[in-house]
Design a protein around this motif. Structure first.
Motif, PDB file in Angstrom:
ATOM      1  N   SER A  15      14.291  13.487 -40.438  1.00  0.00           N
ATOM      2  CA  SER A  15      14.919  13.118 -41.697  1.00  0.00           C
ATOM      3  C   SER A  15      14.087  12.067 -42.436  1.00  0.00           C
ATOM      4  O   SER A  15      13.889  12.155 -43.649  1.00  0.00           O
ATOM      5  CB  SER A  15      16.329  12.580 -41.429  1.00  0.00           C
ATOM      6  N   ARG A  56      12.236  12.539 -46.109  1.00  0.00           N
ATOM      7  CA  ARG A  56      12.535  11.629 -47.224  1.00  0.00           C
ATOM      8  C   ARG A  56      11.291  10.935 -47.741  1.00  0.00           C
ATOM      9  O   ARG A  56      11.140  10.723 -48.941  1.00  0.00           O
ATOM     10  CB  ARG A  56      13.584  10.624 -46.808  1.00  0.00           C
ATOM     11  N   TYR A  73      27.114  10.012 -39.700  1.00  0.00           N
ATOM     12  CA  TYR A  73      26.462  10.224 -38.416  1.00  0.00           C
ATOM     13  C   TYR A  73      26.103   8.883 -37.773  1.00  0.00           C
ATOM     14  O   TYR A  73      26.377   8.654 -36.596  1.00  0.00           O
ATOM     15  CB  TYR A  73      25.211  11.094 -38.584  1.00  0.00           C
ATOM     16  N   ARG A 101      19.462  17.133 -42.645  1.00  0.00           N
ATOM     17  CA  ARG A 101      19.298  18.055 -43.778  1.00  0.00           C
ATOM     18  C   ARG A 101      20.184  17.702 -44.969  1.00  0.00           C
ATOM     19  O   ARG A 101      19.920  18.134 -46.082  1.00  0.00           O
ATOM     20  CB  ARG A 101      19.593  19.472 -43.313  1.00  0.00           C
ATOM     21  N   ARG A 102      21.248  16.987 -44.716  1.00  0.00           N
ATOM     22  CA  ARG A 102      22.173  16.615 -45.779  1.00  0.00           C
ATOM     23  C   ARG A 102      22.345  15.094 -45.774  1.00  0.00           C
ATOM     24  O   ARG A 102      23.158  14.563 -45.018  1.00  0.00           O
ATOM     25  CB  ARG A 102      23.520  17.296 -45.572  1.00  0.00           C
ATOM     26  N   PRO A 103      21.619  14.400 -46.627  1.00  0.00           N
ATOM     27  CA  PRO A 103      21.612  12.929 -46.613  1.00  0.00           C
ATOM     28  C   PRO A 103      22.993  12.281 -46.725  1.00  0.00           C
ATOM     29  O   PRO A 103      23.222  11.227 -46.152  1.00  0.00           O
ATOM     30  CB  PRO A 103      20.745  12.566 -47.810  1.00  0.00           C
ATOM     31  N   ARG A 104      23.919  12.914 -47.416  1.00  0.00           N
ATOM     32  CA  ARG A 104      25.240  12.296 -47.564  1.00  0.00           C
ATOM     33  C   ARG A 104      26.002  12.219 -46.240  1.00  0.00           C
ATOM     34  O   ARG A 104      26.952  11.465 -46.105  1.00  0.00           O
ATOM     35  CB  ARG A 104      26.065  13.012 -48.622  1.00  0.00           C
ATOM     36  N   TRP A 105      25.597  13.030 -45.246  1.00  0.00           N
ATOM     37  CA  TRP A 105      26.214  12.991 -43.922  1.00  0.00           C
ATOM     38  C   TRP A 105      25.629  11.882 -43.047  1.00  0.00           C
ATOM     39  O   TRP A 105      26.202  11.541 -42.015  1.00  0.00           O
ATOM     40  CB  TRP A 105      26.053  14.330 -43.209  1.00  0.00           C
ATOM     41  N   TRP A 125      15.777  14.191 -34.681  1.00  0.00           N
ATOM     42  CA  TRP A 125      16.343  14.553 -35.976  1.00  0.00           C
ATOM     43  C   TRP A 125      16.340  13.395 -36.961  1.00  0.00           C
ATOM     44  O   TRP A 125      16.125  13.596 -38.164  1.00  0.00           O
ATOM     45  CB  TRP A 125      17.751  15.132 -35.813  1.00  0.00           C
ATOM     46  N   LEU A 176      22.487  18.204 -38.948  1.00  0.00           N
ATOM     47  CA  LEU A 176      23.260  18.226 -40.192  1.00  0.00           C
ATOM     48  C   LEU A 176      22.929  17.005 -41.047  1.00  0.00           C
ATOM     49  O   LEU A 176      22.668  17.130 -42.247  1.00  0.00           O
ATOM     50  CB  LEU A 176      24.757  18.257 -39.871  1.00  0.00           C
ATOM     51  N   ALA A 177      22.912  15.837 -40.428  1.00  0.00           N
ATOM     52  CA  ALA A 177      22.601  14.607 -41.165  1.00  0.00           C
ATOM     53  C   ALA A 177      21.152  14.594 -41.633  1.00  0.00           C
ATOM     54  O   ALA A 177      20.847  14.048 -42.696  1.00  0.00           O
ATOM     55  CB  ALA A 177      22.882  13.385 -40.287  1.00  0.00           C
TER      56      ALA A 177
END
Length: 124
Positions: A114, A118, A38, A30-34, A110, A27-28
């Motif tokens: 990420s 990026r 995390y 794929r979704r940087p705001r998480w 993961w 989740l983190a």
């Protein structure tokens, strides 16, 4: 009654944290705001596990079970709530190490994924 509720609440929060450490990795990624949430969960958990210290949440939960008049479980939280319901003998110390290494590899995969995504986005 209050001690029982506190023990139960700590166990619930601890369980959600454990699940978030596994599910939160992709989740983190794929979704940087998480990612900050995390890492906020991952870093203290990693420090506790790498230093071999008992998890404070487990210590507090067992403390409140004692105050509630209950006998706390032996061993760790993961073994009690995630392993023993499916595999009665629970975890041995070697099993705990294997499980910890598997979780670390999962998280690093993961986090690496990420970082690569990026870097590719920033260079395009």
């Amino acid at each position: 009654m209050a001690a029982w509720l506190l023990a139960f609440a700590i166990a619930l929060i601890h369980g959600l944290l454990a699940v978030f450490l596994i599910v939160g990795a992709p989740l983190a990624a794929r979704r940087p705001r998480w990612m900050k949430w995390y890492l906020l969960a991952l870093i203290p958990t990693g420090v506790v596990n790498l230093t071999g210290q008992p998890c404070p949440l487990t210590v507090w939960e067992k403390h409140f079970w004692r105050l509630a008049g209950e006998t706390p479980y032996r061993g760790g939280f993961i073994s009690q709530y995630f392993i023993e319901p499916f595999y009665a003998p629970g975890l041995r110390s070697g099993d705990e190490t294997i499980l910890l290494v598997a979780v670390v590899v999962w998280c690093l995969f993961w986090l690496g994924y990420s970082a690569v995504v990026r870097l590719r986005l920033s260079s395009s």
